[in-house]
Design an enzyme around this catalytic site. Structure first.
Site, PDB file in Angstrom:
ATOM      1  CE  LYS A  50      -4.168  -1.988   1.978  1.00 31.72           C
ATOM      2  NZ  LYS A  50      -5.117  -2.012   3.083  1.00 31.72           N
ATOM      3  N   GLY A 100      -0.576  -0.908   7.749  1.00 29.30           N
ATOM      4  CA  GLY A 100      -1.200  -0.245   6.602  1.00 29.30           C
ATOM      5  C   GLY A 100      -2.687   0.027   6.803  1.00 29.30           C
ATOM      6  CB  THR A 143       6.775  -2.900  16.682  1.00 26.48           C
ATOM      7  OG1 THR A 143       6.673  -4.314  16.474  1.00 26.48           O
ATOM      8  CG2 THR A 143       8.209  -2.451  16.520  1.00 26.48           C
TER       9      THR A 143
END
Ligand code: NAP
Length: 277
Positions: free
Chosen positions: A72, A136, A159
């Site tokens: 993306k 995304g 993360t």
């Protein structure tokens, strides 16, 4: 519907992997409903093959592409121009080819908002919202949710550096808090929980504390499956008010892409009921 003829307009989904995608079926149903003479293919491309695959499809007369994981961001940078949703997300799930090149769009946000508000009757104004995940899909839904009048938004990610990066990236357009999954126990009760991770798809334990799933929480999983997804299962087990999979968003974001390409908006009701069976 008549079968597509040799002059049919060509569309496709590019991603890796794409073999289980429902997009060809959805677009076939849209085409049948609207009488469009078109085909919709699947193109499996590794990251390093993306640009060549897209150029090749366009050179062969392709009219437009849907883009999925992991391309993306690449698609956004590939395009010559973009609409506001793609600019804000800095990621695209739709490319439309023109004589001048390619136009990038992002219909994930519209798809989610339409499923929540129109199909499921959820009011977003003044709601506290938590997005789990900073990949995304999260990128595409943050600005549309803020634009829909929610009161407060937190984005949590496994993360933390990726959440920090996302906040920096969307900083001009969006104001939201970020936290790591191990801080979720301190997050106060939320009205709407959106799972934008792919956690659990390989059978691993979901890293979300029970305290998230208050009795008033509406839980929406962007992932979808023929069975309850792990997130939906977890939300139900912990007593959330509602837990829904992302089938509706899948159809609505596809309908928005179809509208961008063809100028006709398909009726999604019949298709939503067909594809999740
Ligand atoms: P992505 O860019 O690859 O991001 C994946 C996200 O999931 C990241 O936040 C990642 O965290 C997190 N994650 C992955 N495995 C995890 C685990 N074991 N534990 C905790 N976190 C984990 O993918 P995406 O495009 O954002 O898509 C995410 C999900 O949304 C997918 O399941 C996709 O099918 C779905 N989706 C649905 C629609 C729809 O129309 N319904 C549209 C778009 C996406 P890290 O940053 O820590 O790796």
């Amino acid at each position: 519907m008549k079968a597509p003829t040799s002059s049919a307009d060509r569309y496709a989904l590019v991603g890796h992997p794409v073999d289980h995608s429902r997009s060809p079926l959805i677009h076939r149903l849209f085409a049948r409903q609207t009488g469009a003479n078109m085909t919709y293919e699947l193109i499996d491309a590794l990251p390093e093959q993306f640009e060549v695959a897209v150029r090749g499809f366009k050179a062969a007369g392709g009219k437009g592409l849907n883009i999925t994981v992991p391309h993306k961001e690449r698609a956004y940078h590939f395009a010559n121009t973009c609409n506001e949703a793609a600019r804000q997300a800095q990621a695209a799930n739709t490319l439309t080819f023109t004589t001048g090149g390619a136009v990038a769009d992002n219909t994930d946000g519209v798809g989610l908002i339409r499923d929540l508000t129109v199909n499921l009757g959820v009011t977003l104004e003044n709601k506290r919202v938590l997005i789990l995940g900073a990949g995304g899909a999260a990128r595409g839904i943050i600005c549309p949710l803020l634009g829909a009048g929610i009161r407060q938004l937190t984005v949590a990610n496994r993360t933390m550096s990726r959440a920090v990066q996302l906040k920096k990236l969307l900083g001009d357009y969006a104001s939201f808090d970020i936290c790591a999954f191990d801080e979720l126990g301190d997050v106060p009760a939320q009205d709407l929980l959106i799972n934008a991770t792919s956690a659990g798809v390989r059978g691993e334990e979901l890293p979300f504390p029970a305290s998230l799933f208050g009795a008033d929480a509406f839980c929406y999983d962007l992932s979808y499956s023929m069975r309850d997804t792990p997130f939906v299962e977890l939300a139900r087990r912990h007593g959330a008010a509602a837990a829904v999979q992302g089938w509706g968003m899948l159809v609505e974001q596809a309908a928005e892409s179809f509208y961008i390409w063809r100028g006709v908006r398909p009726d999604t009701e019949e298709i939503r009921s067909k594809i999740s069976r």
